[in-house]
Design a protein around this motif. Structure first.
Motif, short mmCIF file in Angstrom:
data_model
loop_
_atom_site.label_atom_id
_atom_site.label_comp_id
_atom_site.label_asym_id
_atom_site.label_seq_id
_atom_site.Cartn_x
_atom_site.Cartn_y
_atom_site.Cartn_z
N MET A 488 0.90 -1.18 -0.13
CA MET A 488 -0.07 0.06 0.17
C MET A 488 0.86 1.33 -0.06
SD MET A 488 -2.76 1.49 -0.22
CE MET A 488 -4.04 0.30 0.15
N SER A 489 2.00 1.24 0.96
CA SER A 489 2.86 2.27 0.88
C SER A 489 3.50 2.66 -0.63
CB SER A 489 3.92 2.08 1.96
OG SER A 489 3.60 2.02 3.12
N LEU A 490 4.07 1.67 -1.32
CA LEU A 490 4.68 1.64 -2.49
C LEU A 490 3.55 2.28 -3.66
CD1 LEU A 490 6.88 -1.04 -2.80
CD2 LEU A 490 7.51 1.09 -3.43
N LEU A 491 2.31 1.80 -3.56
CA LEU A 491 1.13 2.38 -4.28
C LEU A 491 1.00 3.90 -4.40
CD1 LEU A 491 -1.52 -0.37 -4.70
CD2 LEU A 491 0.04 -0.01 -6.51
N ARG A 492 0.75 4.16 -2.80
CA ARG A 492 0.57 5.61 -2.44
C ARG A 492 1.74 6.50 -3.13
NH1 ARG A 492 0.09 4.85 2.43
NH2 ARG A 492 -2.38 4.58 2.33
N LEU A 493 2.95 5.97 -3.05
CA LEU A 493 3.95 6.66 -3.60
C LEU A 493 4.16 6.99 -4.90
CD1 LEU A 493 6.84 8.21 -3.11
CD2 LEU A 493 7.88 5.85 -2.78
N LEU A 494 4.08 5.76 -5.32
CA LEU A 494 3.98 5.74 -7.14
C LEU A 494 2.73 6.62 -7.67
CD1 LEU A 494 4.73 1.81 -7.47
CD2 LEU A 494 6.21 3.82 -8.09
N THR A 495 1.60 6.50 -6.78
CA THR A 495 0.68 7.54 -7.24
C THR A 495 0.93 8.91 -7.23
OG1 THR A 495 -1.02 5.83 -6.88
CG2 THR A 495 -1.86 7.97 -7.18
N HIS A 508 9.69 -0.96 -15.01
CA HIS A 508 9.87 -1.76 -13.72
C HIS A 508 8.87 -1.28 -12.56
CE1 HIS A 508 11.87 -3.56 -10.19
NE2 HIS A 508 11.96 -2.26 -9.61
N GLN A 509 8.79 0.20 -12.64
CA GLN A 509 7.75 0.83 -11.64
C GLN A 509 6.24 0.19 -12.08
OE1 GLN A 509 8.94 4.78 -12.29
NE2 GLN A 509 10.21 4.91 -10.50
N GLN A 510 5.97 0.36 -13.26
CA GLN A 510 4.53 -0.44 -13.53
C GLN A 510 4.51 -1.69 -13.19
OE1 GLN A 510 2.19 1.92 -15.01
NE2 GLN A 510 0.77 0.11 -14.33
N SER A 511 5.63 -2.65 -13.37
CA SER A 511 5.33 -3.71 -12.82
C SER A 511 5.09 -4.07 -11.48
CB SER A 511 6.47 -4.78 -13.43
OG SER A 511 6.62 -6.13 -13.14
N LEU A 512 6.06 -3.27 -10.61
CA LEU A 512 6.06 -3.01 -9.09
C LEU A 512 4.66 -2.93 -8.65
CD1 LEU A 512 7.57 -3.37 -6.66
CD2 LEU A 512 8.27 -1.22 -6.93
N ALA A 513 4.21 -2.00 -9.28
CA ALA A 513 2.73 -1.28 -9.05
C ALA A 513 1.67 -2.48 -9.23
CB ALA A 513 2.50 0.06 -9.78
N CYS A 514 1.74 -3.19 -10.31
CA CYS A 514 0.95 -4.21 -10.53
C CYS A 514 0.95 -5.40 -9.53
CB CYS A 514 0.92 -4.79 -11.85
SG CYS A 514 0.56 -3.74 -13.39
N GLU A 515 2.37 -5.86 -9.00
CA GLU A 515 2.51 -6.72 -8.30
C GLU A 515 1.95 -6.14 -6.50
OE1 GLU A 515 6.40 -8.96 -5.81
OE2 GLU A 515 6.59 -7.64 -7.70
N LYS A 538 -6.73 3.20 -10.64
CA LYS A 538 -7.38 3.98 -12.03
C LYS A 538 -6.12 5.06 -12.46
CE LYS A 538 -11.27 7.01 -12.99
NZ LYS A 538 -12.28 7.82 -12.53
N ILE A 539 -5.43 5.62 -11.34
CA ILE A 539 -4.53 6.55 -11.63
C ILE A 539 -3.37 6.07 -12.55
CG2 ILE A 539 -2.91 8.11 -10.82
CD1 ILE A 539 -4.92 8.72 -8.41
N LEU A 540 -2.88 4.82 -11.79
CA LEU A 540 -1.61 4.16 -12.41
C LEU A 540 -1.95 3.15 -13.59
CD1 LEU A 540 -0.27 3.32 -8.95
CD2 LEU A 540 0.60 5.05 -10.36
N LYS A 541 -3.37 3.23 -13.92
CA LYS A 541 -3.74 2.29 -15.06
C LYS A 541 -3.58 0.87 -14.77
CE LYS A 541 -3.19 6.04 -18.63
NZ LYS A 541 -3.04 7.06 -17.64
N ILE A 542 -4.14 0.32 -13.93
CA ILE A 542 -3.84 -1.04 -13.52
C ILE A 542 -5.42 -1.65 -13.58
CG2 ILE A 542 -3.37 -2.66 -11.64
CD1 ILE A 542 -1.37 -0.68 -10.25
N ASP A 543 -5.21 -2.61 -14.37
CA ASP A 543 -6.61 -3.58 -14.44
C ASP A 543 -6.57 -4.65 -13.38
OD1 ASP A 543 -8.63 -5.03 -15.38
OD2 ASP A 543 -7.78 -5.70 -17.27
N LEU A 544 -7.56 -4.23 -12.38
CA LEU A 544 -7.52 -4.99 -11.11
C LEU A 544 -8.24 -6.61 -11.45
CD1 LEU A 544 -8.72 -2.65 -8.41
CD2 LEU A 544 -6.40 -3.52 -8.67
N ALA A 545 -8.77 -6.34 -12.41
CA ALA A 545 -9.76 -7.72 -12.92
C ALA A 545 -8.93 -8.90 -13.42
CB ALA A 545 -10.93 -7.51 -14.02
#
Length: 549
Positions: A488-495, A508-515, A538-545
């Motif tokens: 959660m901390s990483l997602l908040r920071l990347l956002t 690499h950052q996008q892959s980490l965000a998805c992970e 939504k902001i990081l364009k990650i498909d949660l489904a």
């Protein structure tokens, strides 16, 4: 012609019945006397069972799981095997009123000749005994070759026995022995062909597991996938397939998948001490602190009153508890520290002098996590040797203490010494060796605990110093992957990096965000956490489904 001694007559056999209930003794003795066995001893608990075995070599041992006055039947059977009182030549029958799958899986692993469910029926007991001894008599020469590791002769005898139609009732036993002998001779292609043919004749679980083992021994994982899926859905093969896969992935140094498979195998058969130890080693290698702690608890729990029991197992629970606490929130960590300190007081009261240095090292680490490093350093220098003079676990704990106090040279030197302690090419040895190599790299590159790095990142984030915050959090995440709080901390920071720096994430950052999103999606989220995840995604364009770990 093979020189094989003749089987003993039933009247010459000796038997031991181990059960708390005298009525069970009488029922089984009655059935044994009927078929000609008169040399019968009994024991109502494990203590007297071991004393009996010290005095007499028994051919038949009937052992109840419910020997609760000192240790259960599972631990007792393990001890009798370890001490050599029960060998391959001994006929072992396990008795239990319990039929839970977890117990049955554990019993099957001990490979008794039969498993009887209580309450016992007198006529059925007599019939089962007659059948067991008839099989032993008919297949005596075959079993003798296997017991003496003469596998080529065993295959020859099996083929000869399979030509005799009057033995058709025993063909499954004979064919199972032949398949195991092919494995012992490393004839994996021949074994695959053999089990493929048996599949058309028998639906037994051992046939399917044998085929899977033969395919994996030839690195045919992709070809075996349909078979693996089928076996995971079958009640009689589910446990074994996870265990087989864990060993396969270890052989191929795929420790992440090995850990996933062995975790499931351990859940299905939780009493196996060695498997729990392997699960603990793999959890440590995969930075799963909670899994490591739970596995250490299981080892200590199921080893109690067994030949494996030792104070070091309880100390390992304390050690893994400290590792887990460094990844938790302050409130969660406080609760765990209360348990750790209670366990330490108990260990000091029982084994103070015996565990003096190992307990001191644990105290040093506790002082470190509470930021009392000055006192920790004094205690370490006064009371702890810098030499690798204990077990692997003791020395690895020293490595952590030195590292946490900033004594990195001493830490790395000790790691080199620990590596020399690992002997052979054993399953566990390879895992621990890989962990030490991983530790050497991380100890050189990362100078703080995951918790300390998280606190540093929090300070940087508040001051909008995103690059150092990102460096801290990625290091913390390397030490504690699959941690929802760090994710959660990483997602908040990347956002924040995307929103405030008006920049896009690199690959690499996008892959980490998805992970990180996948870790959170797989965890038990409260509503506010779920809403934050959806907003970040939504902001990081990650498909949660379509996420997968």
């Amino acid at each position: 012609m093979l020189d094989i001694p003749a089987p003993r007559r039933v009247s010459e056999l000796t038997a031991l019945i181990i059960d708390e209930d005298p009525l069970v003794h009488e029922l089984i003795k009655s059935a044994m006397l009927e078929i000609g066995i008169s040399k019968i001893a009994t024991a109502q608990n494990a203590y007297y069972a071991v004393r009996r075995c010290e005095q007499t070599r028994f051919d038949i041992v009937l052992i109840s799981f419910n020997v609760q006055s000192d240790k259960d039947g599972f631990h007792l059977l393990e001890e009798l095997k370890f001490k050599g009182y029960v060998t391959k030549a001994t006929t072992v029958i396990f008795l239990s009123a319990e039929t839970a799958p977890e117990l049955v899986h554990c019993v099957v692993e001990m490979q008794p000749n039969d498993f009887w469910v209580k309450p016992l029926d007198r006529n059925r007991v007599e019939n089962r005994l007659r059948h067991i001894f008839e099989v032993r008599k008919r297949l005596h020469r075959l079993y003798y070759c296997v017991d003496t590791e003469n596998y080529s002769s065993a295959i020859y005898l099996a083929d000869e026995l399979l030509k005799r139609n009057e033995l058709a009732h025993y063909f499954p036993n004979i064919k199972r022995v032949k398949g195991e002998c092919l494995f012992k001779l490393f004839e994996f292609a021949e074994a695959q062909k053999y089990y493929e043919e048996l599949q058309h004749e028998y639906k037994y679980g051992w046939v399917s597991i044998g085929l899977l083992r033969a395919m994996l021994a030839q690195d045919k994982l992709e070809e075996a996938e349909p078979k693996i899926k089928e076996l995971k859905e079958r009640e009689d093969t589910r446990f074994l397939v996870y265990d087989v896969l864990a060993h396969y992935f270890i052989e191929h140094e795929d420790y992440k998948n090995a850990y996933e498979e062995i975790k499931t195998a351990t859940q299905l058969a939780p009493r196996n001490i060695e498997r729990n130890r392997k699960s603990c080693d793999l959890a440590r290698l995969n930075h799963d602190r909670k899994g490591q702690y739970l596995s250490a608890q299981n080892v200590a729990k199921y080893a109690r009153n067994s030949i494996h029991d030792s104070p070091d197992l309880r100390l390992n629970v304390v050690r893994t508890g400290i590792d887990l606490a460094t990844t938790l929130t302050a409130g969660e960590a406080r609760t765990l520290y209360v348990k750790i300190e209670r366990m330490m007081r108990e260990l000091e009261a029982e084994f103070g002098k015996q565990l003096e240095e190992p307990l001191t090292v644990v105290k040093v680490r506790l002082l470190c996590v509470r930021q009392n490093k000055k006192e920790a350093e004094k205690l370490l220098k006064d009371k702890v040797s810098q030499e690798a003079n204990g077990s692997i676990d003791e020395n690895l704990e020293k490595v952590k203490a030195f590292h946490e106090l900033g004594m990195r040279e001493e830490s790395l030197k000790l790691l080199e010494e620990v590596k020399k302690q690992i002997g052979g090419d054993s399953w566990s040895g390879r895992v621990v060796s890989e962990y030490i190599e991983q530790e050497k790299i991380e100890r050189k590159e990362i100078h703080f605990t995951a918790k300390e790095l998280g606190e540093m990142a929090k300070t940087h984030f508040k001051e909008k110093r995103f690059k150092p915050a990102y460096a801290n959090l990625t290091q913390a995440f390397k030490l504690s992957p699959n941690n929802p709080q760090l994710a959660m901390s990483l997602l908040r920071l990347l956002t924040a990096m995307v929103e405030q720096e008006k920049d896009t994430l690199d690959e690499h950052q996008q892959s980490l965000a998805c992970e990180c999103a996948a870790i959170l999606a797989a965890s038990d989220m409260e509503n506010d956490t779920k809403q934050k995840l959806e907003m970040f995604a939504k902001i990081l364009k990650i498909d949660l489904a379509n996420l997968s770990l």
